[in-house]
Design an enzyme around this catalytic site. Sequence first.
Site, PDB file in Angstrom:
ATOM      1  N   ARG A 174    -172.946  44.368  48.765  1.00 17.32           N
ATOM      2  CA  ARG A 174    -173.063  43.852  47.398  1.00 17.32           C
ATOM      3  C   ARG A 174    -174.293  44.455  46.737  1.00 17.32           C
ATOM      4  O   ARG A 174    -175.342  44.583  47.370  1.00 17.32           O
ATOM      5  CB  ARG A 174    -173.160  42.324  47.456  1.00 17.32           C
ATOM      6  CG  ARG A 174    -173.281  41.684  46.094  1.00 17.32           C
ATOM      7  CD  ARG A 174    -172.916  40.217  46.133  1.00 17.32           C
ATOM      8  NE  ARG A 174    -173.885  39.397  46.847  1.00 17.32           N
ATOM      9  CZ  ARG A 174    -173.768  38.078  46.966  1.00 17.32           C
ATOM     10  NH1 ARG A 174    -172.742  37.447  46.428  1.00 17.32           N
ATOM     11  NH2 ARG A 174    -174.664  37.395  47.625  1.00 17.32           N
ATOM     12  N   ASP A 250    -177.409  27.475  43.371  1.00 22.46           N
ATOM     13  CA  ASP A 250    -177.686  28.635  44.236  1.00 22.46           C
ATOM     14  C   ASP A 250    -176.748  29.800  43.924  1.00 22.46           C
ATOM     15  O   ASP A 250    -176.946  30.891  44.443  1.00 22.46           O
ATOM     16  CB  ASP A 250    -177.575  28.244  45.717  1.00 22.46           C
ATOM     17  CG  ASP A 250    -176.252  27.576  46.048  1.00 22.46           C
ATOM     18  OD1 ASP A 250    -175.942  26.556  45.411  1.00 22.46           O
ATOM     19  OD2 ASP A 250    -175.527  28.077  46.912  1.00 22.46           O
ATOM     20  N   ASP A 260    -171.603  35.586  43.412  1.00 20.58           N
ATOM     21  CA  ASP A 260    -170.937  34.764  44.425  1.00 20.58           C
ATOM     22  C   ASP A 260    -169.505  34.420  44.063  1.00 20.58           C
ATOM     23  O   ASP A 260    -169.194  33.328  43.617  1.00 20.58           O
ATOM     24  CB  ASP A 260    -171.746  33.497  44.739  1.00 20.58           C
ATOM     25  CG  ASP A 260    -172.540  33.713  46.018  1.00 20.58           C
ATOM     26  OD1 ASP A 260    -172.550  34.838  46.525  1.00 20.58           O
ATOM     27  OD2 ASP A 260    -173.148  32.751  46.517  1.00 20.58           O
TER      28      ASP A 260
HETATM   29  P1  AMP Z   1    -171.638  30.029  49.330  1.00 20.22           P
HETATM   30  O1  AMP Z   1    -170.657  28.926  49.291  1.00 20.22           O
HETATM   31  O2  AMP Z   1    -171.060  31.335  49.836  1.00 20.22           O
HETATM   32  O3  AMP Z   1    -172.374  30.202  48.048  1.00 20.22           O
HETATM   33  O4  AMP Z   1    -172.702  29.635  50.434  1.00 20.22           O
HETATM   34  C1  AMP Z   1    -173.457  28.465  50.404  1.00 20.22           C
HETATM   35  C2  AMP Z   1    -174.441  28.484  51.558  1.00 20.22           C
HETATM   36  O5  AMP Z   1    -173.763  28.500  52.805  1.00 20.22           O
HETATM   37  C3  AMP Z   1    -175.370  29.689  51.575  1.00 20.22           C
HETATM   38  O6  AMP Z   1    -176.607  29.268  52.074  1.00 20.22           O
HETATM   39  C4  AMP Z   1    -174.678  30.608  52.530  1.00 20.22           C
HETATM   40  O7  AMP Z   1    -175.563  31.539  53.104  1.00 20.22           O
HETATM   41  C5  AMP Z   1    -174.140  29.638  53.564  1.00 20.22           C
HETATM   42  N1  AMP Z   1    -172.970  30.169  54.261  1.00 20.22           N
HETATM   43  C6  AMP Z   1    -171.736  30.344  53.751  1.00 20.22           C
HETATM   44  N2  AMP Z   1    -170.905  30.845  54.682  1.00 20.22           N
HETATM   45  C7  AMP Z   1    -171.630  31.025  55.811  1.00 20.22           C
HETATM   46  C8  AMP Z   1    -171.347  31.520  57.128  1.00 20.22           C
HETATM   47  N3  AMP Z   1    -170.133  31.946  57.467  1.00 20.22           N
HETATM   48  N4  AMP Z   1    -172.353  31.534  58.016  1.00 20.22           N
HETATM   49  C9  AMP Z   1    -173.580  31.108  57.690  1.00 20.22           C
HETATM   50  N5  AMP Z   1    -173.911  30.625  56.485  1.00 20.22           N
HETATM   51  C10 AMP Z   1    -172.950  30.581  55.540  1.00 20.22           C
HETATM   52 MG    MG Z   2    -173.762  31.224  47.306  1.00 25.91          MG
END
Ligand code: AMP
Ligand code: MG
Length: 492
Positions: A174, A250, A260
């Site tokens: 990305r 976030d 995201d």
């Molecule tokens: P997101 O929903 O992708 O915006 O992620 C929200 C949070 O969850 C962020 O802190 C991400 O880094 C963490 N996160 C999402 N998927 C994973 C994963 N497979 N392993 C570790 N952390 C994750």
């Molecule tokens: Mg995120």
Amino acid sequence: MTVHFPFQNTYAALPDNFFARVAPTPVTSPRLVKLNRPLALHLRLDPDRLDSPEGAEILAGKRLPEGADPIAMAYAGHQFGHFVPQLGDGRAILLGEVIDADGVRRDIQLKGSGPTPFSRRGDGRAALGPVLREYIVSEAMAALGIPTTRSLAAVVTGENVIRETPLPGAVLTRVASSHIRVGTFQYFAARSDVAGVRRLADHVIARHYPDLAGSERPYHALLDAVIARQAALVAQWLLVGFIHGVMNTDNTSISGETIDYGPCAFMDQYDPAAVFSSIDEMGRYAYGNQPRIALWNLTRFAECLLPLFADDQEKAIAEAQSALGRFAEEFDAAYQAGLRRKLGLFTARDEDPELANGLLKAMAENAADFTLTFRRLSDAAADAAGDAEVQSLFADPAAFDAWAVRWRQRLAAEPHDAVARQAAMRAVNPAFIPRNHQVEAIIRAAVDRNDFAPFEELLTVLANPYQDQPAFARYMAPPAQHERVLQTFCGT
Ligand code: AMP
Ligand code: MG
């Protein structure tokens, strides 16, 4: 010769508590499935070198390029309204920053490259489906002219990730003008680390808003600037029917880029209440709620900046409120101007918002396809013979006729001729958007049948969203009843 990234890292030079130093976790047999060659060139990277076994290893996180200073960024965030003091890059690693051909600093980040200290219970990995979804939708947004993170590459790792079932793992590269979010500010604010907030604000001003550095009250100016960019961004989303799906703080970029892409979607039939995300049960992030949520997120941002505003807290709050009070005005100005352009109006009149609303209301009541209505309206603007094509999108065609009479009266007061109007309208009303059923279809082909040809074809079509491309006319079509995708999934 090795692949060379001309890294110039600034975020990794910030204090240690801004990130965790962590390298990607190697994978067994990475294979490049997509390289964005034009973007590579723009980033002053050599696409031929990247398109090699060594390039695939770098883009999968198996090999670190020279000059990389890999980190996972710390951030917090409100998720669906609930504050989480520590989130952070749980499955993403920032390799470093490069300066692109326009002189703009860009983050190069691997997403899905293994666990970090912020992974909590997650595996740090990504599945191929969501990687392709992010690739295609972010590139489509860029082609539409909407600020967004970009996708440089997608690799499959050769390993499975375990979700409900085992799925092929993948890594997305990305590219962002930065990965600093509202949640990054919240991380320091939640720890009462005013020095951290100040340091971050200074970094953001230098990087994204350099003109503000000399202003009398740079932190106030920063709040104003972030509000303005978010207002403009969300207006652009609405004008193409985009639903982000997870507008948590976030996932709100300080630079004003869309960031995201999880369960995001473009709507087919116009419906302000449209929600696709499987995790958004309350409709918090519904299409029509997005401006309100952006303001909510900006309010959280403003709270972080309060200690930088004035020693007198009441005064600081009043200043922040007055800045936030301008969001609605700025959003409306951008949104209404965009609607006028979509309707072919070059001049502004007081009655225009009402005219635009009349169409949107008729579209909602008649399940009209958002994208096709405006695209076909562009042709109807040149020749009323085109009306039939628009009408046919409305459950009750008469609903369009009634509105079209008002529209034509208004157009008659415009200074431009019909040909100029049609061209201007076609330049803002896309023919092609990443329709959900098509995105799902290319994911199924790639994941289930290892067939990436549909993915490539859809990318090609979406690279020129404002051109007719008769050979690809089928991609303009809304889903048939049985093709409709009603839910999208995060794929974490
Ligand atoms: P997101 O929903 O992708 O915006 O992620 C929200 C949070 O969850 C962020 O802190 C991400 O880094 C963490 N996160 C999402 N998927 C994973 C994963 N497979 N392993 C570790 N952390 C994750
Ligand atoms: Mg995120």
